[in-house]
Design a protein around this motif. Sequence first.
Motif, PDB file in Angstrom:
ATOM      1  N   ARG A  90       0.824  -1.214   0.000  1.00 22.08           N
ATOM      2  CA  ARG A  90       0.000   0.000   0.000  1.00 22.08           C
ATOM      3  C   ARG A  90       0.857   1.263   0.000  1.00 22.08           C
ATOM      4  N   PHE A  91       1.944   1.247   0.752  1.00 21.90           N
ATOM      5  CA  PHE A  91       2.802   2.419   0.893  1.00 21.90           C
ATOM      6  C   PHE A  91       4.100   2.152   0.135  1.00 21.90           C
ATOM      7  N   ARG A  92       4.184   2.669  -1.070  1.00 20.73           N
ATOM      8  CA  ARG A  92       5.233   2.301  -2.022  1.00 20.73           C
ATOM      9  C   ARG A  92       6.428   3.226  -1.876  1.00 20.73           C
ATOM     10  N   ARG A  93       7.421   2.761  -1.158  1.00 24.36           N
ATOM     11  CA  ARG A  93       8.560   3.599  -0.813  1.00 24.36           C
ATOM     12  C   ARG A  93       9.663   3.578  -1.862  1.00 24.36           C
ATOM     13  N   TYR A  94       9.531   2.720  -2.866  1.00 24.21           N
ATOM     14  CA  TYR A  94      10.622   2.531  -3.816  1.00 24.21           C
ATOM     15  C   TYR A  94      10.140   2.783  -5.235  1.00 24.21           C
ATOM     16  N   PRO A  95      11.017   3.293  -6.108  1.00 24.32           N
ATOM     17  CA  PRO A  95      10.618   3.477  -7.506  1.00 24.32           C
ATOM     18  C   PRO A  95      10.070   2.206  -8.141  1.00 24.32           C
ATOM     19  N   GLU A 136       7.464 -16.586   8.360  1.00 22.45           N
ATOM     20  CA  GLU A 136       7.834 -15.233   7.959  1.00 22.45           C
ATOM     21  C   GLU A 136       9.353 -15.079   7.959  1.00 22.45           C
ATOM     22  N   VAL A 137       9.887 -14.580   6.840  1.00 27.33           N
ATOM     23  CA  VAL A 137      11.332 -14.388   6.692  1.00 27.33           C
ATOM     24  C   VAL A 137      11.576 -13.005   6.087  1.00 27.33           C
ATOM     25  N   PRO A 138      11.479 -11.938   6.881  1.00 32.69           N
ATOM     26  CA  PRO A 138      11.674 -10.591   6.334  1.00 32.69           C
ATOM     27  C   PRO A 138      13.094 -10.389   5.816  1.00 32.69           C
ATOM     28  N   GLY A 139      13.220  -9.452   4.880  1.00 33.42           N
ATOM     29  CA  GLY A 139      14.541  -9.114   4.366  1.00 33.42           C
ATOM     30  C   GLY A 139      14.548  -8.847   2.880  1.00 33.42           C
ATOM     31  N   HIS A 140      13.786  -9.627   2.128  1.00 33.53           N
ATOM     32  CA  HIS A 140      13.589  -9.315   0.710  1.00 33.53           C
ATOM     33  C   HIS A 140      12.493  -8.259   0.584  1.00 33.53           C
ATOM     34  N   THR A 141      11.394  -8.490   1.298  1.00 38.01           N
ATOM     35  CA  THR A 141      10.391  -7.454   1.539  1.00 38.01           C
ATOM     36  C   THR A 141      10.174  -7.393   3.041  1.00 38.01           C
ATOM     37  N   ASP A 142       9.293  -6.497   3.460  1.00 36.28           N
ATOM     38  CA  ASP A 142       9.137  -6.272   4.898  1.00 36.28           C
ATOM     39  C   ASP A 142       8.565  -7.482   5.633  1.00 36.28           C
ATOM     40  N   HIS A 143       7.706  -8.254   4.952  1.00 39.33           N
ATOM     41  CA  HIS A 143       7.089  -9.400   5.627  1.00 39.33           C
ATOM     42  C   HIS A 143       6.933 -10.594   4.679  1.00 39.33           C
ATOM     43  N   SER A 144       7.969 -10.885   3.900  1.00 43.53           N
ATOM     44  CA  SER A 144       7.944 -12.072   3.030  1.00 43.53           C
ATOM     45  C   SER A 144       7.701 -13.326   3.849  1.00 43.53           C
ATOM     46  N   ASP A 170      17.458  -4.477  -1.354  1.00 38.23           N
ATOM     47  CA  ASP A 170      17.383  -3.025  -1.505  1.00 38.23           C
ATOM     48  C   ASP A 170      15.952  -2.509  -1.573  1.00 38.23           C
ATOM     49  N   LEU A 171      14.973  -3.405  -1.491  1.00 36.74           N
ATOM     50  CA  LEU A 171      13.572  -2.993  -1.467  1.00 36.74           C
ATOM     51  C   LEU A 171      12.951  -3.316  -0.109  1.00 36.74           C
ATOM     52  N   TYR A 172      13.759  -3.208   0.930  1.00 36.65           N
ATOM     53  CA  TYR A 172      13.371  -3.619   2.282  1.00 36.65           C
ATOM     54  C   TYR A 172      13.769  -2.516   3.246  1.00 36.65           C
ATOM     55  N   GLN A 173      12.906  -2.264   4.243  1.00 36.00           N
ATOM     56  CA  GLN A 173      13.122  -1.147   5.173  1.00 36.00           C
ATOM     57  C   GLN A 173      14.123  -1.442   6.284  1.00 36.00           C
ATOM     58  N   GLY A 174      14.415  -2.713   6.536  1.00 39.40           N
ATOM     59  CA  GLY A 174      15.281  -3.049   7.658  1.00 39.40           C
ATOM     60  C   GLY A 174      16.756  -2.982   7.315  1.00 39.40           C
ATOM     61  N   GLY A 175      17.570  -3.599   8.169  1.00 40.47           N
ATOM     62  CA  GLY A 175      19.009  -3.596   7.982  1.00 40.47           C
ATOM     63  C   GLY A 175      19.453  -4.533   6.882  1.00 40.47           C
ATOM     64  N   PRO A 176      20.611  -4.262   6.276  1.00 42.56           N
ATOM     65  CA  PRO A 176      21.075  -5.072   5.138  1.00 42.56           C
ATOM     66  C   PRO A 176      21.384  -6.515   5.493  1.00 42.56           C
ATOM     67  N   GLY A 177      21.650  -6.799   6.754  1.00 39.41           N
ATOM     68  CA  GLY A 177      21.959  -8.168   7.142  1.00 39.41           C
ATOM     69  C   GLY A 177      20.774  -8.946   7.664  1.00 39.41           C
ATOM     70  N   ASP A 178      19.596  -8.324   7.669  1.00 37.15           N
ATOM     71  CA  ASP A 178      18.432  -8.989   8.263  1.00 37.15           C
ATOM     72  C   ASP A 178      18.034 -10.258   7.518  1.00 37.15           C
ATOM     73  N   LEU A 179      18.062 -10.210   6.196  1.00 39.33           N
ATOM     74  CA  LEU A 179      17.653 -11.393   5.444  1.00 39.33           C
ATOM     75  C   LEU A 179      18.571 -12.567   5.746  1.00 39.33           C
ATOM     76  N   GLU A 180      19.865 -12.334   5.756  1.00 37.48           N
ATOM     77  CA  GLU A 180      20.804 -13.419   6.066  1.00 37.48           C
ATOM     78  C   GLU A 180      20.523 -13.983   7.455  1.00 37.48           C
TER      79      GLU A 180
END
Length: 220
Positions: A90-95, A136-144, A170-180
């Motif tokens: 709903r809230f599109r933060r990325y191009p 739930e495995v956030p990191g690619h998106t906020d709540h993948s 790069d399309l995720y609001q959290g930290g860069p290491g969160d997905l890993e």
Amino acid sequence: MNFMKIALTVLGEYQENCWMVSEDGSKTMAVIDPGDDVSSLEQAISEDGRTPEAILITHGHFDHLAAAGPIAGKYDIPIIFPAKELEYIRFRRYPFMMETGDVLDGFLKALQEGKSQLVLPGSKVQAAGLTFKVIEVPGHTDHSVCYYCAKEKVLFGGDTLFAQSIGRTDLYQGGPGDLETNIRNKLMTLPKDIHVLTGHGPVTTIGIEAQYNPFVGNRS
């Protein structure tokens, strides 16, 4: 992979993996991540012979969900989607999200007007004779999320974990290491013989990724 019938059709410019799955012998199927090419998916469904019973979506990117509304409407079936991912689309933060806003608007309308089922982490979904646990495995998106069939030893991983790679962050609001971190904590703890049916590219296993994946594998 025990007692499961699996068919794959690769769809669209992004070569997204759409999985059509059921308990072996079922006349219905669950469609996981239906992609963005409605006509090609309709042809694949027709050739398969099983009737769609539900659509399961791992995350809110257009290449995984654009065909969901038309297919759900044609077969009068529910779209199953992670509840907490709604805010992300709903809230599109990325191009990237803004450029595909018309597709996302159509998907939100389909959720509102159809038989949508919004699921939470840890819940279970029944479709086509199978039980899917929502991880739930956030990191690619906020709540993948991933959909895990424990009995059949299969994980539908979306764009979280790939063969010797992981999803973009790069399309995720959290930290860069969160997905890993989330993959290690939530997926690498599964049995090593679990097959990972990815959102793009080849099938792999938890054991192979635990050993060889440079992002989340063993670092000894």
